[in-house]
Write a protein that holds these residues in place. Structure first.
Motif, PDB file in Angstrom:
ATOM      1  N   PRO A 159      38.802-153.630 -25.460  1.00  0.00           N
ATOM      2  CA  PRO A 159      39.290-152.521 -26.285  1.00  0.00           C
ATOM      3  C   PRO A 159      39.457-152.847 -27.765  1.00  0.00           C
ATOM      4  CG  PRO A 159      41.049-153.386 -24.916  1.00  0.00           C
ATOM      5  CD  PRO A 159      39.787-154.038 -24.454  1.00  0.00           C
ATOM      6  N   ASN A 160      39.566-154.126 -28.117  1.00  0.00           N
ATOM      7  CA  ASN A 160      39.669-154.518 -29.518  1.00  0.00           C
ATOM      8  C   ASN A 160      38.248-154.645 -30.077  1.00  0.00           C
ATOM      9  OD1 ASN A 160      39.887-156.038 -31.963  1.00  0.00           O
ATOM     10  ND2 ASN A 160      41.862-156.843 -31.310  1.00  0.00           N
ATOM     11  N   THR A 187      37.257-161.923 -24.672  1.00  0.00           N
ATOM     12  CA  THR A 187      36.781-160.537 -24.693  1.00  0.00           C
ATOM     13  C   THR A 187      37.034-159.780 -23.395  1.00  0.00           C
ATOM     14  OG1 THR A 187      35.100-160.912 -26.374  1.00  0.00           O
ATOM     15  CG2 THR A 187      34.705-159.100 -24.847  1.00  0.00           C
ATOM     16  N   THR A 188      36.757-160.412 -22.269  1.00  0.00           N
ATOM     17  CA  THR A 188      36.833-159.695 -20.991  1.00  0.00           C
ATOM     18  C   THR A 188      38.246-159.638 -20.428  1.00  0.00           C
ATOM     19  OG1 THR A 188      36.359-161.704 -19.711  1.00  0.00           O
ATOM     20  CG2 THR A 188      34.463-160.377 -20.439  1.00  0.00           C
ATOM     21  N   ASP A 189      39.191-160.339 -21.094  1.00  0.00           N
ATOM     22  CA  ASP A 189      40.583-160.390 -20.626  1.00  0.00           C
ATOM     23  C   ASP A 189      40.663-160.924 -19.201  1.00  0.00           C
ATOM     24  OD1 ASP A 189      41.836-159.352 -23.021  1.00  0.00           O
ATOM     25  OD2 ASP A 189      40.912-157.433 -22.502  1.00  0.00           O
ATOM     26  N   LYS A 190      39.837-161.950 -18.935  1.00  0.00           N
ATOM     27  CA  LYS A 190      39.808-162.588 -17.623  1.00  0.00           C
ATOM     28  C   LYS A 190      39.910-164.098 -17.742  1.00  0.00           C
ATOM     29  CE  LYS A 190      36.798-159.294 -15.145  1.00  0.00           C
ATOM     30  NZ  LYS A 190      35.466-159.143 -14.502  1.00  0.00           N
ATOM     31  N   LYS A 214      46.255-158.044 -19.139  1.00  0.00           N
ATOM     32  CA  LYS A 214      46.312-156.740 -19.796  1.00  0.00           C
ATOM     33  C   LYS A 214      45.154-156.559 -20.779  1.00  0.00           C
ATOM     34  CE  LYS A 214      49.549-153.777 -22.356  1.00  0.00           C
ATOM     35  NZ  LYS A 214      50.909-153.704 -22.948  1.00  0.00           N
ATOM     36  N   PRO A 215      44.448-155.428 -20.744  1.00  0.00           N
ATOM     37  CA  PRO A 215      43.332-155.183 -21.664  1.00  0.00           C
ATOM     38  C   PRO A 215      43.741-155.359 -23.122  1.00  0.00           C
ATOM     39  CG  PRO A 215      43.369-153.502 -19.955  1.00  0.00           C
ATOM     40  CD  PRO A 215      44.631-154.300 -19.791  1.00  0.00           C
ATOM     41  N   GLY A 216      42.890-156.066 -23.874  1.00  0.00           N
ATOM     42  CA  GLY A 216      43.161-156.304 -25.284  1.00  0.00           C
ATOM     43  C   GLY A 216      44.011-157.519 -25.569  1.00  0.00           C
ATOM     44  N   SER A 217      44.407-158.255 -24.529  1.00  0.00           N
ATOM     45  CA  SER A 217      45.276-159.425 -24.719  1.00  0.00           C
ATOM     46  C   SER A 217      44.549-160.580 -25.387  1.00  0.00           C
ATOM     47  CB  SER A 217      45.855-159.886 -23.379  1.00  0.00           C
ATOM     48  OG  SER A 217      46.643-158.894 -22.787  1.00  0.00           O
TER      49      SER A 217
END
Length: 373
Positions: A159-160, A187-190, A214-217
């Motif tokens: 999302p960023n 990027t993938t927040d994984k 969390k997305p964008g972390s």
């Protein structure tokens, strides 16, 4: 006095320093503001001071370093290398700590930013931030690097839009049992989890192949509690920490807490987080903030959860990596934009830090290691 005599006296002095109990330290840098490459120091625990030993020429931003488990070799990523990336190996003189270049290999991707070595000393893992990939390289018995035997290309967006435009693999951290490697993708927040085959220097997705935050972390660096039951992740883009429980048998991670705030209360400026470490006792966790220019200090509970106990100014700008010495007495902070490493005394009971007044000039320091750590 001729140069030969001066050289002999210097070697004798260094050997005497090593024998007196002074420890050897290594600093990786960006090739900025006159940096020569990798810097070698001795550290005197009694005086809390660092003294220069050697500057090893490398103009390709040897930013992140790793030491072989035997203590005989050191490895650096070459972050400023071409689109195929690069990683170098060096022999360590045990008497003086000095480095001698052995060889280099491609990391199969642009912008390599992290290197780690497995506990058998047979395999190196290189994270390519720019290329969004992980390279796996065998290590020969003489410490030299062989060409990569495996690689994994990540893909995705987040999302960023500015920072999560494409895959950015940021670190690969070995499990305490050496059976798994945990790969953070900003990027993938994984956190991707792989089984390791140390005999063939290859990897494959674990039974539970990843955990999502969390997305964008923006996952960056990762560390384990000494008991192996808990693990902690720097979330670079949100200046937070994620806390996990770990299944030692399967390597799977279970998210316990996400977005634990690491910034000082009331701070409203721009910040990205960088590094994370647990002290040797497993009682405290530290986390660096670039912008706030602090180390966040957390107490670790019996259940692995975090409680904020303080913020320590780093006495410099843009603290990247930092080192807690193996005995837990000192903390060394690499302040990239003020070209210095600052030294702090650590209270082992409270986890709090006190600036010793000692600061060492190093151009654009990124990574600090101590031999045997």
């Amino acid at each position: 006095m001729n140069k030969l005599v001066v050289g002999i006296l210097a070697s004798i002095s260094l050997a005497a320093q090593a024998q007196s109990g002074n420890e050897i330290m290594y600093v990786g840098t960006y090739s900025l503001r006159g940096s020569e490459g990798i810097y070698v120091f001795t550290f005197d625990r009694k005086t809390g001071s660092m003294q220069p030993v050697q500057a090893v020429s490398n103009a390709k931003s040897p930013s992140f370093l790793a030491i072989h488990p035997t203590g005989k070799y050191l490895y650096s990523v070459n972050e400023g290398a071409d689109k195929l990336g690069g990683v170098s190996s060096y022999a360590i003189d045990k008497a003086t700590g000095k480095l001698q270049f052995i060889n280099g290999q491609s990391s199969l991707g642009a912008g390599p930013c992290h290197v780690s070595v497995d506990q058998t000393g047979k395999t190196a893992f290189v994270s390519n931030y720019g290329g969004g990939s992980l390279a796996v390289l065998p290590i020969n018995t003489d410490g030299s690097l062989a060409a990569p035997t495996d690689s994994v290309q990540d893909a995705g967006t987040g999302p960023n839009a500015q920072r999560q435009d494409k895959a950015h693999v940021h670190s690969a951290t070995l499990a305490p049992d050496n059976r798994f490697v945990y790969v953070a993708d900003l990027t993938t927040d994984k956190l991707n989890i792989f089984d390791i085959d140390t005999k063939t220097s290859t990897i494959k997705p674990a039974a539970t192949p990843y955990v999502t935050v969390k997305p964008g972390s923006g996952p960056r660096h990762f560390t384990f509690h000494p008991n192996g039951k808990y693990a902690y992740l720097v979330e670079e883009l949100t200046s937070t920490v994620a806390v996990f429980a770990r299944n030692a048998k399967t390597g799977a991670l279970t998210l316990m807490d996400d977005n634990v705030k690491a910034l000082p209360e009331g701070f409203s400026g721009q910040n990205t987080s960088a590094d994370i470490h647990v002290d040797p006792s497993g009682k405290f966790l530290y986390h660096s903030n670039r912008g706030a220019n602090t180390l966040a200090i957390f107490a670790i509970g019996a259940d692995g959860r975090l409680t904020k106990v303080g913020d320590q100014p780093t006495e410099g700008k843009t603290p990247r990596n930092f080192l807690i010495d193996p005995k837990g007495d000192f903390v060394f902070v690499a302040n990239q934009d003020t070209d210095n490493i600052t030294i702090f005394k650590r209270d082992q009971k409270t986890g709090k830090l006190t600036f010793t007044g000692q600061s060492v000039k190093v151009p654009a320091p990124v990574c600090v290691l101590m031999a045997g750590n």
